[in-house]
Motif scaffolding. Structure first.
Motif, PDB file in Angstrom:
ATOM      1  N   GLN A 186       2.532  -0.837   4.829  1.00 40.31           N
ATOM      2  CA  GLN A 186       1.626   0.306   4.980  1.00 40.31           C
ATOM      3  C   GLN A 186       2.443   1.580   4.719  1.00 40.31           C
ATOM      4  O   GLN A 186       3.061   2.131   5.620  1.00 40.31           O
ATOM      5  CB  GLN A 186       1.031   0.254   6.410  1.00 40.31           C
ATOM      6  N   ASP A 187       2.422   2.014   3.442  1.00 38.53           N
ATOM      7  CA  ASP A 187       3.334   3.076   3.026  1.00 38.53           C
ATOM      8  C   ASP A 187       2.664   4.152   2.162  1.00 38.53           C
ATOM      9  O   ASP A 187       3.187   4.525   1.106  1.00 38.53           O
ATOM     10  CB  ASP A 187       4.506   2.416   2.261  1.00 38.53           C
ATOM     11  N   PRO A 188       1.473   4.647   2.609  1.00 39.30           N
ATOM     12  CA  PRO A 188       0.871   5.743   1.840  1.00 39.30           C
ATOM     13  C   PRO A 188       1.557   7.068   2.188  1.00 39.30           C
ATOM     14  O   PRO A 188       2.468   7.087   3.017  1.00 39.30           O
ATOM     15  CB  PRO A 188      -0.579   5.786   2.335  1.00 39.30           C
ATOM     16  N   ILE A 242       0.857  -1.202   0.000  1.00 35.57           N
ATOM     17  CA  ILE A 242       0.000   0.000   0.000  1.00 35.57           C
ATOM     18  C   ILE A 242       0.882   1.236   0.000  1.00 35.57           C
ATOM     19  O   ILE A 242       1.522   1.522   1.009  1.00 35.57           O
ATOM     20  CB  ILE A 242      -0.871   0.059   1.281  1.00 35.57           C
ATOM     21  N   CYS A 243       0.958   2.003  -1.043  1.00 40.30           N
ATOM     22  CA  CYS A 243       0.453   1.787  -2.399  1.00 40.30           C
ATOM     23  C   CYS A 243       1.676   1.660  -3.312  1.00 40.30           C
ATOM     24  O   CYS A 243       2.788   1.909  -2.867  1.00 40.30           O
ATOM     25  CB  CYS A 243      -0.402   2.967  -2.818  1.00 40.30           C
ATOM     26  N   PHE A 244       1.500   1.353  -4.584  1.00 35.91           N
ATOM     27  CA  PHE A 244       2.644   0.996  -5.421  1.00 35.91           C
ATOM     28  C   PHE A 244       3.618   2.153  -5.614  1.00 35.91           C
ATOM     29  O   PHE A 244       4.829   1.969  -5.531  1.00 35.91           O
ATOM     30  CB  PHE A 244       2.183   0.467  -6.783  1.00 35.91           C
ATOM     31  N   GLY A 245       3.115   3.365  -5.870  1.00 26.38           N
ATOM     32  CA  GLY A 245       3.989   4.536  -6.052  1.00 26.38           C
ATOM     33  C   GLY A 245       5.065   4.247  -7.083  1.00 26.38           C
ATOM     34  O   GLY A 245       4.785   3.882  -8.227  1.00 26.38           O
ATOM     35  N   LEU A 246       6.335   4.387  -6.686  1.00 21.83           N
ATOM     36  CA  LEU A 246       7.458   4.121  -7.591  1.00 21.83           C
ATOM     37  C   LEU A 246       7.846   2.644  -7.549  1.00 21.83           C
ATOM     38  O   LEU A 246       8.791   2.230  -8.216  1.00 21.83           O
ATOM     39  CB  LEU A 246       8.655   4.993  -7.215  1.00 21.83           C
ATOM     40  N   GLY A 247       7.198   1.879  -6.685  1.00 17.64           N
ATOM     41  CA  GLY A 247       7.441   0.439  -6.644  1.00 17.64           C
ATOM     42  C   GLY A 247       8.666   0.019  -5.841  1.00 17.64           C
ATOM     43  O   GLY A 247       9.095  -1.132  -5.907  1.00 17.64           O
ATOM     44  N   ASN A 277      -8.768   3.059  -6.106  1.00 17.40           N
ATOM     45  CA  ASN A 277      -8.670   3.507  -4.723  1.00 17.40           C
ATOM     46  C   ASN A 277      -8.400   2.297  -3.810  1.00 17.40           C
ATOM     47  O   ASN A 277      -9.162   1.323  -3.821  1.00 17.40           O
ATOM     48  CB  ASN A 277      -9.991   4.167  -4.326  1.00 17.40           C
ATOM     49  N   ALA A 278      -7.350   2.374  -3.021  1.00 17.29           N
ATOM     50  CA  ALA A 278      -6.968   1.258  -2.147  1.00 17.29           C
ATOM     51  C   ALA A 278      -8.139   0.808  -1.261  1.00 17.29           C
ATOM     52  O   ALA A 278      -8.293  -0.395  -0.997  1.00 17.29           O
ATOM     53  CB  ALA A 278      -5.779   1.670  -1.278  1.00 17.29           C
ATOM     54  N   ARG A 279      -8.970   1.741  -0.829  1.00 14.06           N
ATOM     55  CA  ARG A 279     -10.093   1.384   0.052  1.00 14.06           C
ATOM     56  C   ARG A 279     -11.030   0.389  -0.642  1.00 14.06           C
ATOM     57  O   ARG A 279     -11.572  -0.510   0.003  1.00 14.06           O
ATOM     58  CB  ARG A 279     -10.877   2.647   0.458  1.00 14.06           C
ATOM     59  N   PRO A 309      -2.413  -1.717  -4.706  1.00 13.07           N
ATOM     60  CA  PRO A 309      -3.302  -0.696  -5.254  1.00 13.07           C
ATOM     61  C   PRO A 309      -2.523   0.577  -5.598  1.00 13.07           C
ATOM     62  O   PRO A 309      -1.517   0.874  -4.958  1.00 13.07           O
ATOM     63  CB  PRO A 309      -4.273  -0.391  -4.093  1.00 13.07           C
ATOM     64  N   GLU A 310      -2.979   1.298  -6.591  1.00 12.40           N
ATOM     65  CA  GLU A 310      -2.380   2.601  -6.926  1.00 12.40           C
ATOM     66  C   GLU A 310      -3.401   3.423  -7.704  1.00 12.40           C
ATOM     67  O   GLU A 310      -3.947   2.957  -8.705  1.00 12.40           O
ATOM     68  CB  GLU A 310      -1.093   2.413  -7.742  1.00 12.40           C
ATOM     69  N   LEU A 311      -3.628   4.651  -7.231  1.00 15.87           N
ATOM     70  CA  LEU A 311      -4.601   5.548  -7.868  1.00 15.87           C
ATOM     71  C   LEU A 311      -4.101   6.112  -9.187  1.00 15.87           C
ATOM     72  O   LEU A 311      -4.879   6.343 -10.103  1.00 15.87           O
ATOM     73  CB  LEU A 311      -4.835   6.762  -6.946  1.00 15.87           C
TER      74      LEU A 311
END
Ligand SMILES: C[S@@+](CC[C@H](N)C(=O)[O-])C[C@H]1O[C@@H](n2cnc3c(N)ncnc32)[C@H](O)[C@@H]1O
Length: 240
Positions: free
Chosen positions: A150-152, A56-61, A133-135, A85-87
């Motif tokens: 858990q890295d939002p 949570i969430c993928f971002g730059l991976g 959306n991760a939710r 998940p990634e928006l």
């Protein structure tokens, strides 16, 4: 997006909308990912032939790629299924051009596949980046996960991914022996984890800031006495 070099010389991005960087510049993007997420996860996660990870969430991976890097450098044969998940669809599409640290050079084909199809699979690793959306994504996960990164963005900037209601959904899908790793040591986050059913631990990492680990089970770490903390604190658990 502005490219920012972090302490360990790996690059991250600054996101204008959230007014925050994707990683802690003072810790270093690669160091933070390895030391705050991957190493504790593999230290305390169940010893199984296959691990399911919710990133949570993928971002730059970084967390996903650091996990693969960790397995290769430690010669572990663990199979991985990573759900992330990634928006931001555009971000994922552009990852192919991001300047990753040299440690990730062997994973160019993985980055290419994720960037193009939001998906990668070989005989040992499956990565499924779920755009949305991760939710909502979490509610559709129909299996138990062993590890949650858990890295939002921070609770101040991305509150909906730090609330009791959110963590209850995570609690429902995390395995009884699973573990959650997070950089946040904020009281409202720890209270939210506790109120959703988790036991909450603190871990010190040499050279980096402390972190929080949560699990349903007893871990050989300093457990936070949340009841005691709540008596002495004006903070409240974050809620939707
Ligand atoms: C701090 S970055 C994640 C960094 C990532 N773990 C890494 O290692 O590169 C947070 C990410 O969450 C995404 N995001 C924010 N809110 C979201 C939501 N509600 N659902 C899914 N992704 C979200 C942002 O687009 C951003 O890419």
């Amino acid at each position: 997006m502005i490219k920012v070099q972090t302490k360990d010389s790996s690059f991250t991005l600054y996101n204008k909308e959230f007014d925050e960087c994707y990683h802690n510049v003072k810790d270093g993007a690669l160091s933070e990912s390895l030391k705050k997420h991957v190493e504790p996860a593999f230290l305390f996660a169940p010893k199984k032939g296959k691990l399911t990870i919710l990133d949570i969430c993928f971002g730059l991976g970084y967390n996903t790629l650091s996990t693969i890097y960790y397995l290769k450098t430690n010669r572990l044969n663990t199979k991985l299924e990573i759900i992330s998940p990634e928006l931001d669809k555009d971000l994922i599409e552009n990852l192919i051009d991001f300047e990753y640290p040299k440690e990730f050079t062997p994973f160019k084909n993985i980055i290419k596949s994720i960037s193009k199809d939001n998906f990668y699979e070989d005989e040992n690793i499956k990565i499924d980046v779920k755009i949305g959306n991760a939710r909502e994504v979490i509610k559709r996960i129909d299996k138990k996960v062993d590890i949650v990164y858990q890295d939002p963005f921070s609770p101040k900037k991305n509150r909906s991914l730090w609330t009791v209601e959110y963590f209850k959904d995570i609690f429902d899908i995390i395995d009884k022996d699973g573990i959650l790793t997070t950089y946040s040591i904020a009281a409202p986050v720890r209270f939210a984890l506790y109120e959703s059913g988790f036991r909450v631990y603190e871990r010190e990492i040499e050279g980096l800031k402390k972190e929080t680990i949560a699990s349903k089970r007893t871990l050989p770490l300093k457990e936070i006495d949340i009841e005691e903390k709540r008596k002495r604190s004006n903070s409240k658990a974050l809620r939707d």
